[in-house]
Design a protein around this motif. Structure first.
Motif, PDB file in Angstrom:
ATOM      1  N   LYS A  57       0.833  -1.205   0.000  1.00  0.00           N
ATOM      2  CA  LYS A  57       0.000   0.000   0.000  1.00  0.00           C
ATOM      3  C   LYS A  57       0.866   1.253   0.000  1.00  0.00           C
ATOM      4  O   LYS A  57       0.647   2.172  -0.790  1.00  0.00           O
ATOM      5  CB  LYS A  57      -0.938  -0.002   1.207  1.00  0.00           C
ATOM      6  N   THR A  58       1.863   1.288   0.863  1.00  0.00           N
ATOM      7  CA  THR A  58       2.728   2.468   0.906  1.00  0.00           C
ATOM      8  C   THR A  58       3.580   2.573  -0.358  1.00  0.00           C
ATOM      9  O   THR A  58       3.873   3.677  -0.818  1.00  0.00           O
ATOM     10  CB  THR A  58       3.627   2.471   2.151  1.00  0.00           C
ATOM     11  N   ALA A  59       3.964   1.442  -0.924  1.00  0.00           N
ATOM     12  CA  ALA A  59       4.713   1.477  -2.190  1.00  0.00           C
ATOM     13  C   ALA A  59       3.859   2.105  -3.281  1.00  0.00           C
ATOM     14  O   ALA A  59       4.323   2.976  -4.032  1.00  0.00           O
ATOM     15  CB  ALA A  59       5.140   0.065  -2.596  1.00  0.00           C
ATOM     16  N   TYR A  60       2.600   1.689  -3.377  1.00  0.00           N
ATOM     17  CA  TYR A  60       1.721   2.250  -4.404  1.00  0.00           C
ATOM     18  C   TYR A  60       1.474   3.736  -4.154  1.00  0.00           C
ATOM     19  O   TYR A  60       1.492   4.541  -5.076  1.00  0.00           O
ATOM     20  CB  TYR A  60       0.388   1.493  -4.475  1.00  0.00           C
ATOM     21  N   GLU A  61       1.252   4.101  -2.903  1.00  0.00           N
ATOM     22  CA  GLU A  61       0.990   5.510  -2.592  1.00  0.00           C
ATOM     23  C   GLU A  61       2.192   6.399  -2.903  1.00  0.00           C
ATOM     24  O   GLU A  61       2.022   7.517  -3.391  1.00  0.00           O
ATOM     25  CB  GLU A  61       0.572   5.648  -1.124  1.00  0.00           C
ATOM     26  N   GLN A  62       3.393   5.920  -2.643  1.00  0.00           N
ATOM     27  CA  GLN A  62       4.576   6.715  -2.968  1.00  0.00           C
ATOM     28  C   GLN A  62       4.719   6.876  -4.476  1.00  0.00           C
ATOM     29  O   GLN A  62       5.017   7.972  -4.967  1.00  0.00           O
ATOM     30  CB  GLN A  62       5.830   6.082  -2.365  1.00  0.00           C
ATOM     31  N   LEU A  64       2.310   6.760  -6.648  1.00  0.00           N
ATOM     32  CA  LEU A  64       1.227   7.655  -7.071  1.00  0.00           C
ATOM     33  C   LEU A  64       1.604   9.107  -6.811  1.00  0.00           C
ATOM     34  O   LEU A  64       1.365   9.980  -7.659  1.00  0.00           O
ATOM     35  CB  LEU A  64      -0.077   7.296  -6.346  1.00  0.00           C
ATOM     36  N   GLY A  65       2.222   9.380  -5.677  1.00  0.00           N
ATOM     37  CA  GLY A  65       2.654  10.743  -5.381  1.00  0.00           C
ATOM     38  C   GLY A  65       3.658  11.264  -6.394  1.00  0.00           C
ATOM     39  O   GLY A  65       3.571  12.407  -6.842  1.00  0.00           O
ATOM     40  N   VAL A  66       4.612  10.416  -6.781  1.00  0.00           N
ATOM     41  CA  VAL A  66       5.595  10.815  -7.794  1.00  0.00           C
ATOM     42  C   VAL A  66       4.885  11.104  -9.111  1.00  0.00           C
ATOM     43  O   VAL A  66       5.182  12.081  -9.803  1.00  0.00           O
ATOM     44  CB  VAL A  66       6.675   9.721  -7.972  1.00  0.00           C
ATOM     45  N   GLY A 100       3.525   9.274 -15.861  1.00  0.00           N
ATOM     46  CA  GLY A 100       3.103   7.890 -16.041  1.00  0.00           C
ATOM     47  C   GLY A 100       3.285   7.082 -14.772  1.00  0.00           C
ATOM     48  O   GLY A 100       4.227   7.291 -14.012  1.00  0.00           O
ATOM     49  N   LEU A 101       2.376   6.180 -14.530  1.00  0.00           N
ATOM     50  CA  LEU A 101       2.460   5.253 -13.393  1.00  0.00           C
ATOM     51  C   LEU A 101       2.195   3.858 -13.920  1.00  0.00           C
ATOM     52  O   LEU A 101       1.127   3.590 -14.471  1.00  0.00           O
ATOM     53  CB  LEU A 101       1.441   5.612 -12.312  1.00  0.00           C
TER      54      LEU A 101
END
Length: 143
Positions: A57-62, A64-66, A100-101
């Motif tokens: 979850k934190t990996a995805y959120e970081q 997404l922030g980038v 891009g993500l």
């Protein structure tokens, strides 16, 4: 271009480097671990920050922030990790991103290194996002 023999995970990582990502995030777990390991070895020369996170979850959120800040990024995890990251993943499909993500999810058919089998492509349908499924390392690089 020189030819290289790579694992599928390594091909994904090399493609991410060639596509111009600035950061990558992951939570370790076979069969996806080699993606971030490759980026940690080869990414710094390209200015890429590759970081292990406390969970998916934190990996995805970081990542997404980038992406929201306008930079290309990649996040990787194994299939059961997408269960952990499901909330930010599904909700992120509702917002506009400026960079891009790419989310790389490695399923484990046959349960070689996981506690269960799961078809993570269903999450793509749920979030109405494109899902690509390469059949070999070359397609993993190309996609």
């Amino acid at each position: 271009m020189t030819q290289k023999v790579l694992l599928g995970d390594e091909a994904v990582a090399l493609a991410a480097i060639h596509s111009g990502i600035t950061a990558a995030y992951a939570y370790p777990g076979t069969p996806s671990t080699e993606i971030l390991e490759y980026l940690q070895r080869h990414g710094p020369a390209a200015g890429i920050r590759a970081t292990w996170c406390v969970n998916e979850k934190t990996a995805y959120e970081q990542a997404l922030g980038v992406s929201l800040a306008g930079h290309r990024t990649l996040v990787s995890m194994k299939h059961v990790g997408l269960n952990v990251a499901a909330d930010p993943f599904v909700n992120s499909a509702l917002v506009s991103v400026n960079g891009g993500l790419v989310l790389v999810v490695c399923d484990d058919p046959g349960i070689h290194s996981s506690q269960n089998e799961q078809d993570s492509r269903i999450y793509g349908q749920l979030a109405s996002v494109p899902v690509l499924e390469p059949s070999d390392a070359q397609e993993a690089y190309d996609f």
